[in-house]
Design an enzyme around this catalytic site. Structure first.
Site, PDB file in Angstrom:
ATOM      1  N   TRP A 134      -2.896  -2.638  -1.633  1.00 14.07           N
ATOM      2  CA  TRP A 134      -2.453  -3.985  -2.013  1.00 14.07           C
ATOM      3  C   TRP A 134      -3.173  -4.917  -1.040  1.00 14.07           C
ATOM      4  O   TRP A 134      -2.893  -4.917   0.158  1.00 14.07           O
ATOM      5  CB  TRP A 134      -0.937  -4.078  -1.859  1.00 14.07           C
TER       6      TRP A 134
ATOM      7  N   HIS B 241      19.856 -35.918 -10.000  1.00 18.79           N
ATOM      8  CA  HIS B 241      19.207 -36.362  -8.759  1.00 18.79           C
ATOM      9  C   HIS B 241      17.716 -36.035  -8.773  1.00 18.79           C
ATOM     10  O   HIS B 241      17.083 -36.006  -7.716  1.00 18.79           O
ATOM     11  CB  HIS B 241      19.903 -35.717  -7.553  1.00 18.79           C
TER      12      HIS B 241
ATOM     13  N   ASN C  37      -1.341   1.696   5.786  1.00 20.36           N
ATOM     14  CA  ASN C  37      -0.451   0.705   5.188  1.00 20.36           C
ATOM     15  C   ASN C  37      -0.016  -0.220   6.318  1.00 20.36           C
ATOM     16  O   ASN C  37       0.401   0.256   7.367  1.00 20.36           O
ATOM     17  CB  ASN C  37       0.774   1.424   4.568  1.00 20.36           C
ATOM     18  N   GLY C  38      -0.127  -1.533   6.112  1.00 20.09           N
ATOM     19  CA  GLY C  38       0.283  -2.472   7.153  1.00 20.09           C
ATOM     20  C   GLY C  38      -0.862  -3.393   7.524  1.00 20.09           C
ATOM     21  O   GLY C  38      -1.842  -3.501   6.782  1.00 20.09           O
TER      22      GLY C  38
ATOM     23  N   GLU D  47       8.813 -13.782 -12.041  1.00 17.31           N
ATOM     24  CA  GLU D  47       8.167 -12.536 -11.598  1.00 17.31           C
ATOM     25  C   GLU D  47       7.497 -11.767 -12.710  1.00 17.31           C
ATOM     26  O   GLU D  47       6.386 -11.292 -12.546  1.00 17.31           O
ATOM     27  CB  GLU D  47       9.244 -11.591 -11.041  1.00 17.31           C
TER      28      GLU D  47
ATOM     29  N   GLU E 231      18.589 -16.344  -9.336  1.00 16.59           N
ATOM     30  CA  GLU E 231      18.119 -14.981  -9.571  1.00 16.59           C
ATOM     31  C   GLU E 231      17.502 -14.876 -10.983  1.00 16.59           C
ATOM     32  O   GLU E 231      16.455 -14.240 -11.169  1.00 16.59           O
ATOM     33  CB  GLU E 231      19.299 -14.011  -9.398  1.00 16.59           C
TER      34      GLU E 231
ATOM     35  N   CYS F 105       0.827  -1.215   0.000  1.00 17.16           N
ATOM     36  CA  CYS F 105       0.000   0.000   0.000  1.00 17.16           C
ATOM     37  C   CYS F 105       0.854   1.254   0.000  1.00 17.16           C
ATOM     38  O   CYS F 105       1.941   1.284   0.554  1.00 17.16           O
ATOM     39  CB  CYS F 105      -0.858   0.029   1.258  1.00 17.16           C
TER      40      CYS F 105
ATOM     41  N   ARG G 221       5.040   0.406  -6.252  1.00 18.21           N
ATOM     42  CA  ARG G 221       5.064  -0.425  -5.044  1.00 18.21           C
ATOM     43  C   ARG G 221       4.156  -1.647  -5.167  1.00 18.21           C
ATOM     44  O   ARG G 221       4.294  -2.598  -4.407  1.00 18.21           O
ATOM     45  CB  ARG G 221       4.599   0.397  -3.837  1.00 18.21           C
TER      46      ARG G 221
ATOM     47  N   LYS H 102      13.620 -13.816 -11.743  1.00 18.99           N
ATOM     48  CA  LYS H 102      13.237 -12.703 -12.637  1.00 18.99           C
ATOM     49  C   LYS H 102      12.223 -13.188 -13.670  1.00 18.99           C
ATOM     50  O   LYS H 102      11.241 -12.511 -13.951  1.00 18.99           O
ATOM     51  CB  LYS H 102      14.456 -12.126 -13.379  1.00 18.99           C
TER      52      LYS H 102
ATOM     53  N   LYS I  32       6.654  -3.689  -4.401  1.00 17.68           N
ATOM     54  CA  LYS I  32       8.069  -3.306  -4.369  1.00 17.68           C
ATOM     55  C   LYS I  32       8.627  -3.332  -2.958  1.00 17.68           C
ATOM     56  O   LYS I  32       9.754  -3.722  -2.727  1.00 17.68           O
ATOM     57  CB  LYS I  32       8.201  -1.902  -4.962  1.00 17.68           C
TER      58      LYS I  32
HETATM   59  C1  F6R Z   1      12.612  -9.562  -6.822  1.00 21.84           C
HETATM   60  C2  F6R Z   1      12.372  -8.666  -5.742  1.00 21.84           C
HETATM   61  C3  F6R Z   1      12.029  -9.218  -4.408  1.00 21.84           C
HETATM   62  C4  F6R Z   1      12.803  -8.453  -3.322  1.00 21.84           C
HETATM   63  C5  F6R Z   1      12.361  -8.915  -1.934  1.00 21.84           C
HETATM   64  C6  F6R Z   1      13.166  -8.233  -0.848  1.00 21.84           C
HETATM   65  O1  F6R Z   1      12.887  -8.888  -8.011  1.00 21.84           O
HETATM   66  O2  F6R Z   1      12.459  -7.476  -5.902  1.00 21.84           O
HETATM   67  O3  F6R Z   1      12.296 -10.577  -4.336  1.00 21.84           O
HETATM   68  O4  F6R Z   1      14.156  -8.685  -3.508  1.00 21.84           O
HETATM   69  O5  F6R Z   1      11.009  -8.618  -1.764  1.00 21.84           O
HETATM   70  O6  F6R Z   1      13.037  -6.855  -0.898  1.00 21.84           O
HETATM   71  P1  F6R Z   1      14.101  -5.893  -0.280  1.00 21.84           P
HETATM   72  O7  F6R Z   1      15.375  -6.059  -1.020  1.00 21.84           O
HETATM   73  O8  F6R Z   1      13.516  -4.522  -0.446  1.00 21.84           O
HETATM   74  O9  F6R Z   1      14.252  -6.275   1.174  1.00 21.84           O
END
Ligand code: F6R
Length: 608
Positions: free
Chosen positions: A74, A504, A99-100, A488, A481, A2, A27, A485, A603
C-alpha cells in the site's frame, strides 16, 4: 496496509505465499510481489495491481523453492508500480518485505549512496535491503546484520528477510507494525495477521515490540528488545475458517452485515449473569480500577470514533460520568490535560491502528488505567492495555467496517453499565437495559428485511455526486457513520450534520440533486427533527427518512419513509445503523465499485 507473508518448509512455498497474499487482500494494497529461494538463488516476481496479476505472472514463470517471502504493498513512499513493489533486494543476495514507515530513510539513503549503493525504487524499504547487504559484507552474520539494521531504523515497521547464503532461513522483526508467527509441523511461517496462514496452521505466536525472530522449518528462536532469547506463548486460533469465506454472499461486506444478529449476541451473551453485566468480563483487575474512575477519555479513528461518540451520550446521559471523545490523530499531537481518575478507552477493530496505539502509549503514565474495545485477539492494543473487552465479531474482511461497529456499540453499552453502577445507574435501570439488549438480535434481523426496499432506494443515489445525512442525539453519530460508509465504498460525497445545524449553513446546498437521508429518533427531539425535514422538503430536496411506525412521519411528494421496527430507545443507534450499511452497499454495487476493497483504503491502518 501492506501485508507480509513468509514461509520455510520442506515443500515448495509459493502456493502458500500466494494464498496468504489473497487472504491479505482485504487490508488494501496496490501491488504485490514474491521472492523464493530455490536452493541456490533468490528469484523474484512483482506486479502492479491485484494479486491476480502476480498469480497470472507466476503461471508463466513459476517460482519454486522451500523458503520465501511475499508482500502486498500500500504505497507510502513512491507511487504504485512494479519497481516500488516488494520484495526489495540488494543485488541478488538479500530480499526484504516491509510493512510500516522508515522515518530516517532519506538520511540512510544518502549514506548508502555515498558508499556506492544504487537505488531502483523510491521506497523507504530499499534502504533496509542495502543496509543488510552492507552489514553482511562487512563481516556480520545474517542475524546480527538484521539486528544492527533494525537498530539503525527509526519508525514503525515489521520485516521479513531471506538471504541466498542461508538455506531455508527466515528472519522476522517487529517494531510498531503487526507480525505473527504461524507454527506448523516441520514448517513455519510469518504473516501480518493470522488470517493469511489459516490454510496451513491454527497455532500462532505473537511477536512483541522489538522482537526479532529466526525461523527454520523445525525451529523458532525469538530475541526480545534487549537481545535476550525469550519464549513467546503459542495460542490456538479459535474462529471457524468459514469466517474467512464469502459463503452464499457476493461480497464479504454483505456477509458481515448479515452476521450482525449473531455477532451482537456473541458480544453480550456470555457477559450477562442474572440479568446484570458481569464485570469480570473486563479482566480480573476491572473492579478495583472501575471503583476509581472519575472520568472517561475515549480515543479512536474512523468508524470506531463514531462508536465512541455514541458512548459519550450513554456515559454522560445514562451514567452521569464525564466523557470526552477525540480522534486519535488529533489527540496525540496536542498538549492534553489529563485529570485524575481518567480511564482511557481505545476503540479499534484491528487493534493495530497506529494513531490510536500511539495515543495510548503517550498517556500511559498519566492515566488511571486503559481499556480497549477491540476485535482482534493478541493485537497490540489488547496486549498493551490494562483491560480489554473483545467485540467477538469474528474476522472482518470487508474494508468498510460493519459488524465490528455494532459489536463495539454493544461493548460500549456494557462498559457504560458496569462503570455507571458506581455513578447514576441503578440496578433496576441496568436490568431494564440488559433486558432490552436481549431484543437486539431479533431487531437487527427485522431491519435486515428492509434489504430489498433499500436496494430500490439506492437507485436514487447511484447517479448523484453529493448527499446529506441528518440525525439528532445518538443518531447524529449514526448519520456520520452512514455518510462515511457511503463515501468509502460508493465514492459519493456524503456529509453528516446534526439536524439542528441545517439552517446554519448546509441548507444552502439542498436542491433536487442532493438526496437527504434522515434517521429519526423516537425521543423528545422528534418534533424538532420534523421541522428540519420540512425545511429540506420546501427546497425541493429528496428526503429518505428511516423512522419507526410510531414516529408518524408520512411519505409524500419527495419524502420517502422507510419503516423501522419499534424498539427501546437505547437500541436505536445500533439498529438504525443496519439500513445505512445496506444503503451504501447497494449504491456501491450499482456503481460497480470494488465493495470489499475500496480504492485507496486499507483495513488495518498501521502507519499514521
Ligand atoms: C471505516 C473504517 C475505518 C476504521 C478506522 C479505524 O469503515 O473501517 O474508518 O474504522 O481506520 O480502524 P480500527 O477500528 O481498526 O482502529
Amino acid at each position: 496496509m501492506c501485508g507480509i507473508v513468509g514461509a520455510t518448509a520442506e515443500r515448495s512455498v509459493s502456493g502458500i505465499l500466494l494464498e496468504g497474499l489473497r487472504r491479505l487482500e482485504y487490508r488494501g494494497y496496490d501491488s504485490a510481489g514474491m521472492a523464493v529461494w530455490d536452493g541456490e538463488l533468490i528469484h523474484r516476481l512483482r506486479r502492479e495491481g491485484k494479486v491476480q496479476a502476480l498469480a497470472d505472472a507466476l503461471d508463466g514463470q513459476p517460482l519454486t523453492g522451500s523458503a520465501g517471502i511475499a508482500h502486498t504493498r500500500w504505497a507510502t513512499h513512491g507511487k504504485p508500480s512494479e519497481h516500488n513493489a516488494h520484495p526489495h533486494m540488494s543485488g541478488t543476495s538479500v530480499a526484504v518485505v516491509h510493512n510500516g514507515i522508515i522515518e530516517n530513510f532519506e538520511e540512510l539513503k544518502s549514506e548508502l549512496m555515498i558508499s556506492g549503493y544504487n537505488f531502483s525504487s523510491q521506497t523507504d524499504t530499499e534502504v533496509i535491503a542495502h543496509l543488510l547487504d552492507q552489514a553482511i559484507k562487512s563481516g556480520a552474520d545474517h542475524l546480527s546484520a538484521v539486528k544492527d539494521t533494525v537498530a539503525s531504523l527509526d519508525g514503525a515497521f515489521a520485516l521479513g528477510v531471506i538471504h541466498e547464503d542461508k538455506p531455508g532461513e527466515l528472519i522476522a522483526a517487529r517494531q510498531g507494525s503487526p507480525l505473527v508467527i504461524g507454527v506448523g509441523i516441520g514448517e513455519n511461517f510469518i504473516a501480518s495477521d493470522q488470517l493469511a496462514l489459516l490454510p496451513v496452521t491454527d497455532r500462532f505466536m505473537f511477536l512483541e515490540e522489538g522482537d526479532i525472530a529466526h525461523l527454520t522449518r523445525d525451529e523458532i528462536t525469538v530475541w526480545d528488545i534487549n537481545g535476550e532469547i525469550v519464549e513467546r506463548e503459542v495460542t490456538q486460533y479459535k474462529h471457524a475458517t468459514s469466517a474467512t469465506e464469502k459463503g452464499k454472499f457476493k461480497h464479504f461486506m454483505m456477509k458481515e452485515i448479515y452476521e450482525q444478529p449473531t455477532v451482537t449476541l456473541a458480544a453480550f451473551q456470555d457477559r450477562i449473569q442474572d440479568a446484570l453485566v458481569n464485570e469480570r468480563a473486563f479482566g480480573e483487575q476491572a473492579a478495583p480500577i472501575f471503583d476509581q474512575v472519575k472520568q472517561i477519555q475515549i480515543i479512536a479513528c474512523g468508524t470506531s470514533y463514531h462508536a465512541g461518540l455514541i458512548a459519550k451520550y450513554w456515559m454522560e446521559g445514562l451514567a452521569g460520568i464525564p466523557c470526552h471523545v477525540e480522534v486519535a490523530s488529533e489527540y496525540r499531537y496536542r498538549p492534553v490535560v489529563i485529570q485524575e481518575g481518567t480511564l482511557f478507552i481505545s476503540i479499534s477493530q484491528s487493534g493495530e491502528t497506529a494513531d490510536t496505539l500511539a495515543a495510548l502509549r503517550d498517556v500511559k503514565d498519566q492515566i488511571l488505567a486503559s481499556l480497549t474495545i477491540c476485535n482482534v485477539p493478541g493485537s497490540s492494543l489488547v496486549r498493551e492495555s490494562d483491560l480489554c473487552l473483545m467485540t467477538n465479531a469474528g474476522p472482518e474482511i470487508g474494508v468498510a467496517s460493519t459488524k465490528a461497529f455494532t459489536t463495539q456499540l454493544v461493548c460500549l453499552l456494557l462498559t457504560t453499565l458496569v462503570i455507571g453502577r458506581r455513578f447514576k445507574i441503578t440496578e433496576a435501570l441496568e436490568r431494564q437495559i440488559v433486558e432490552s439488549m436481549m431484543l437486539l438480535p431479533a431487531l437487527i434481523e427485522e431491519s435486515l428485511q428492509m434489504d430489498s426496499d433499500i436496494e430500490l432506494m439506492s437507485q436514487a443515489f447511484a447517479e448523484k455526486q453529493h448527499s446529506l445525512f441528518l440525525g439528532r442525539g445518538t443518531l447524529y453519530p449514526i448519520a456520520m457513520e452512514g455518510a462515511l460508509k457511503l463515501k468509502e465504498i460508493s465514492y459519493i460525497h456524503a456529509e453528516a450534520y446534526p439536524a439542528g445545524e441545517l439552517k446554519h449553513g448546509p441548507l444552502a446546498l439542498v436542491d433536487k440533486d442532493m438526496p437527504v437521508v434522515t434517521v429519526a429518533p423516537r425521543n423528545d427531539m422528534l418534533d424538532k427533527l420534523k421541522a428540519n425535514l420540512q425545511e429540506v422538503s420546501a427546497r425541493g430536496g429528496e428526503l429518505f427518512v428511516f423512522a419507526g411506525c410510531t414516529q408518524k412521519v408520512q411519505s409524500g411528494e419527495g419524502v420517502h419513509v422507510l419503516g423501522m421496527p419499534d424498539m427501546p430507545e437505547i437500541l436505536e443507534p445500533i439498529v438504525y445503523t443496519i439500513p445505512l450499511q445496506l444503503l451504501s452497499y447497494h449504491v456501491a454495487v450499482l456503481k460497480g465499485t470494488d465493495v470489499d476493497q475500496p480504492r485507496n483504503l486499507a483495513k488495518s491502518v498501521t502507519v499514521e
